[in-house]
Scaffold this motif. Structure first.
Motif, short mmCIF file in Angstrom:
data_model
loop_
_atom_site.label_atom_id
_atom_site.label_comp_id
_atom_site.label_asym_id
_atom_site.label_seq_id
_atom_site.Cartn_x
_atom_site.Cartn_y
_atom_site.Cartn_z
N ILE A 8 -9.08 44.16 -10.01
CA ILE A 8 -9.42 45.40 -10.71
C ILE A 8 -10.74 45.20 -11.46
O ILE A 8 -10.82 44.41 -12.39
CB ILE A 8 -8.32 45.81 -11.72
N GLY A 9 -11.77 45.90 -11.03
CA GLY A 9 -13.09 45.80 -11.67
C GLY A 9 -14.04 44.97 -10.85
O GLY A 9 -13.77 43.81 -10.54
N ALA A 10 -15.19 45.55 -10.49
CA ALA A 10 -16.18 44.87 -9.65
C ALA A 10 -17.39 44.45 -10.47
O ALA A 10 -18.53 44.64 -10.06
CB ALA A 10 -16.61 45.77 -8.49
N GLY A 11 -17.15 43.87 -11.65
CA GLY A 11 -18.24 43.49 -12.54
C GLY A 11 -18.64 42.04 -12.42
O GLY A 11 -18.56 41.44 -11.34
N SER A 12 -19.07 41.47 -13.54
CA SER A 12 -19.63 40.11 -13.54
C SER A 12 -18.64 39.08 -13.02
O SER A 12 -19.04 38.10 -12.39
CB SER A 12 -20.08 39.73 -14.96
N ALA A 13 -17.35 39.27 -13.27
CA ALA A 13 -16.34 38.34 -12.76
C ALA A 13 -15.61 38.89 -11.54
O ALA A 13 -15.33 38.16 -10.59
CB ALA A 13 -15.34 38.00 -13.87
N GLY A 14 -15.30 40.19 -11.55
CA GLY A 14 -14.47 40.76 -10.49
C GLY A 14 -15.13 40.74 -9.12
O GLY A 14 -14.48 40.46 -8.11
N ALA A 15 -16.44 41.04 -9.05
CA ALA A 15 -17.13 41.00 -7.77
C ALA A 15 -17.15 39.58 -7.22
O ALA A 15 -17.00 39.36 -6.01
CB ALA A 15 -18.56 41.52 -7.92
N VAL A 16 -17.33 38.62 -8.11
CA VAL A 16 -17.30 37.20 -7.72
C VAL A 16 -15.94 36.84 -7.16
O VAL A 16 -15.81 36.22 -6.10
CB VAL A 16 -17.65 36.31 -8.93
N LEU A 31 -10.39 45.38 -3.70
CA LEU A 31 -11.19 45.46 -4.91
C LEU A 31 -11.29 46.92 -5.33
O LEU A 31 -11.74 47.76 -4.56
CB LEU A 31 -12.59 44.88 -4.67
N ILE A 32 -10.86 47.21 -6.57
CA ILE A 32 -10.86 48.58 -7.07
C ILE A 32 -11.87 48.69 -8.22
O ILE A 32 -11.82 47.91 -9.17
CB ILE A 32 -9.46 48.99 -7.57
N GLU A 33 -12.76 49.67 -8.10
CA GLU A 33 -13.82 49.88 -9.11
C GLU A 33 -13.86 51.36 -9.49
O GLU A 33 -13.73 52.24 -8.63
CB GLU A 33 -15.18 49.45 -8.55
N THR A 246 -5.28 40.59 -10.24
CA THR A 246 -6.15 40.00 -11.26
C THR A 246 -6.96 41.11 -11.91
O THR A 246 -7.69 41.83 -11.24
CB THR A 246 -7.09 38.96 -10.66
N LEU A 247 -6.82 41.24 -13.22
CA LEU A 247 -7.61 42.21 -13.98
C LEU A 247 -8.96 41.59 -14.31
O LEU A 247 -9.03 40.52 -14.92
CB LEU A 247 -6.89 42.60 -15.27
N ALA A 248 -10.02 42.27 -13.91
CA ALA A 248 -11.39 41.84 -14.21
C ALA A 248 -12.18 43.05 -14.66
O ALA A 248 -13.33 43.25 -14.28
CB ALA A 248 -12.02 41.18 -12.99
N ARG A 473 -2.98 37.90 -13.39
CA ARG A 473 -4.00 37.15 -14.10
C ARG A 473 -4.99 38.10 -14.75
O ARG A 473 -5.10 39.28 -14.38
CB ARG A 473 -4.78 36.24 -13.12
N VAL A 474 -5.76 37.56 -15.70
CA VAL A 474 -6.94 38.23 -16.25
C VAL A 474 -8.09 37.26 -16.07
O VAL A 474 -7.98 36.08 -16.38
CB VAL A 474 -6.76 38.59 -17.73
N ALA A 475 -9.21 37.75 -15.55
CA ALA A 475 -10.37 36.88 -15.32
C ALA A 475 -11.64 37.64 -15.67
O ALA A 475 -12.27 38.26 -14.81
CB ALA A 475 -10.41 36.41 -13.86
#
Length: 507
Positions: A8-16, A31-33, A246-248, A473-475
């Motif tokens: 969840i989230g395609a940001g600094s950690a999620g896209a990685v 991947l959900i954004e 995983t929440l990002a 998880r949270v990342a």
């Protein structure tokens, strides 16, 4: 379809995270954004690409209570790449002692010696010392040579050196301090977000599904086992089944999703009518941000040069009387809007702590962010030193040729530069000004911090697994147990890399 991993989230950690997990061809990754997707640099708006400005047209629209009774916008990127696609592209690592402190707090896999190989892995910094820099990684790191600094940024550097700060050629060297060209995650003037650095290479994989324009409501649970996520896309409610989630979504989004999922302080959840799945009192607490003071200067030549670099040099320094090295950072920013030159000094090692709370159960209602900046006496003391340093910078002979002699503060107060030091000589006057004008650096961390079982406010263990919930998880920045003395983007990339490696090793 049941996905193996949902991010969840395609940001600094999620896209990685999504890019690395999808390297396993047998692993189905979703991947959900919430924001739009720009698959290539050619399809990305110029305002998002160019590092010469920070765009605000791909934003969540959050506000935060900076100090009690005063709110301000709190920009966060809403697009693939997240805030890495709209930030100032200042690619700083934290200090070694920042991460060693994480380890001392019971997270021994996050010490400097453990993270240095990952920092080297993620970067392409051919000018850096190979002892602590890498080449060939997905994130380019560039510095402006001294002979290519614009006149105003060169003047800022000379001012810092004239005040006795040492010159540093590499702000990411472990023992660096002082002033010098700053490292930027850019290439040829293009901001290299995690979308460009990581997702661009992963998009063609048939096992990676990217859904954009979708707002995540909550994780789905069967007892204490995660089974997927519930989200809304174009006004339609949907669900996706997953073995692991995983929440990002960042230090705003991830704690909010946990709370809506019934994971958080039991009393607060019950008051909102949310069924408690895991009573974790640390969700939404322990928020930290770098506190910032600034003033603006108007160039005598009239309108600003729209093609001028946003920033080029950085000063890292230690406040007088502080026990913490490099607990302050100063920048000169060249803005298009008038007044065009902005001097900013930030407290990079704050003690003041905030909280995040839900206003209601809707994923469309922004959470209540209370930063509580400048509430700690030691923070006020060091910010007072920062304010005086800011006034000294503004009044320097080197910068005098680049402004008209007046300084504009964020509360609208206009003062002669020559009188600034006298204006804030009295400690009470300085404190009053700090409370009226202090702002954030948009570097929010915490809200789901990592820690050992002995830490009652730890939300995740050091491998970022949510306590009491299997498969979740949270990342992202929310797991940081303390804030690094640096802009947070590179540390978030490292979190994404580290968690992806652990998930792949476990499965």
């Amino acid at each position: 379809m049941v996905f193996d991993d949902i991010v969840i989230g395609a940001g600094s950690a999620g896209a990685v995270l999504a890019a690395r997990l999808s390297e396993d061809p047998d692993r189905q990754v979703l991947l959900i954004e919430a924001g739009p997707d720009y698959p290539t640099a050619q399809q990305t708006p110029v305002g998002v690409l160019a590092t010469r400005r920070v765009p605000f047209d791909h934003d969540w629209g959050y506000t935060a209570e900076v100090v009690p009774g005063r709110r301000a916008p709190y920009p966060r990127g809403r697009l693939t790449g997240g805030s890495s696609a709209v930030n100032a592209a200042l690619a700083l690592r934290g200090l070694p002692e920042d991460y060693d402190e994480w380890a001392l707090k019971g997270n021994d896999e996050w010490g400097w010696n453990a993270l240095l190989p990952v920092f080297r892995q993620i970067e392409d910094d051919p000018a850096g010392d190979p002892a602590f820099h890498g080449t060939g990684g997905p994130t380019p790191v560039q510095r402006t040579p001294e002979n290519q600094l614009t006149p105003v940024h060169a003047a800022f550097l000379r001012t810092c050196l004239g005040l006795g700060h040492p010159f540093t050629a590499d702000h990411n060297a472990p023992d660096s301090t002082g002033a010098g060209p700053g490292p930027a995650n850019e290439r040829d003037g293009i901001r290299i977000s995690t979308s460009l650095a990581y997702l661009s290479k992963a998009r063609s994989r048939p096992n990676l599904t990217i859904r954009t324009g979708c707002v995540t409501d909550r994780v789905l649970l069967s007892g204490t086992r995660v089974t997927g996520v519930g989200f809304e896309c174009d006004g339609v409610r949907e669900q996706a089944a997953g073995r692991r989630v995983t929440l990002a979504a960042g230090a705003v989004g991830s704690p909010a999703i946990l709370l809506r999922s019934g994971i958080g302080p039991a009393g607060e959840l019950a008051a909102l009518g949310i069924e408690v799945a895991a009573d974790l009192p640390g969700v939404g607490t322990n928020l930290l941000d770098h506190a910032q003071l600034a003033l603006s200067l108007t160039p005598p030549a009239g309108p600003a040069d729209a093609a001028a670099p946003y920033w080029q040099t950085v000063l890292q320094w230690t406040a007088p009387g502080s026990a913490d090295r490099n607990d302050m950072q100063s920048l000169l920013i060249h803005q298009v809007a008038q007044p065009a030159l902005r001097l900013a000094t930030s407290l990079m090692r704050p003690h003041s702590c905030g909280v995040l709370r839900l206003a209601d159960r809707s994923p469309h209602t922004p959470p209540d962010i209370q930063l509580n900046l400048a509430s700690d006496p030691e923070d006020i003391r060091r910010l007072t030193e920062g304010l005086r340093h800011l006034c000294t910078l503004a009044a320097s002979p080197e910068l005098a040729a680049h402004h008209d002699g007046t300084a504009t503060f964020d509360d609208g107060q206009v003062l002669p530069v020559a009188n600034l030091s006298e204006r804030f000589a009295d400690p009470d006057s300085a404190t009053e000004h700090i409370q009226r004008t202090v702002s954030h650096y948009v570097h929010l961390v915490g809200g789901a911090r990592m820690g050992p079982d002995s830490d009652p406010e730890a939300v995740v263990d050091q491998r970022c697994r949510v306590r009491g919930i299997e498969g979740l998880r949270v990342a992202d920045a929310s797991v940081m147990p303390d804030i690094p003395r640096a802009n947070t983007h590179l540390t978030c990339v490292v979190i994404g890399e580290r968690v992806a490696a652990w998930i792949r090793a476990e499965q």
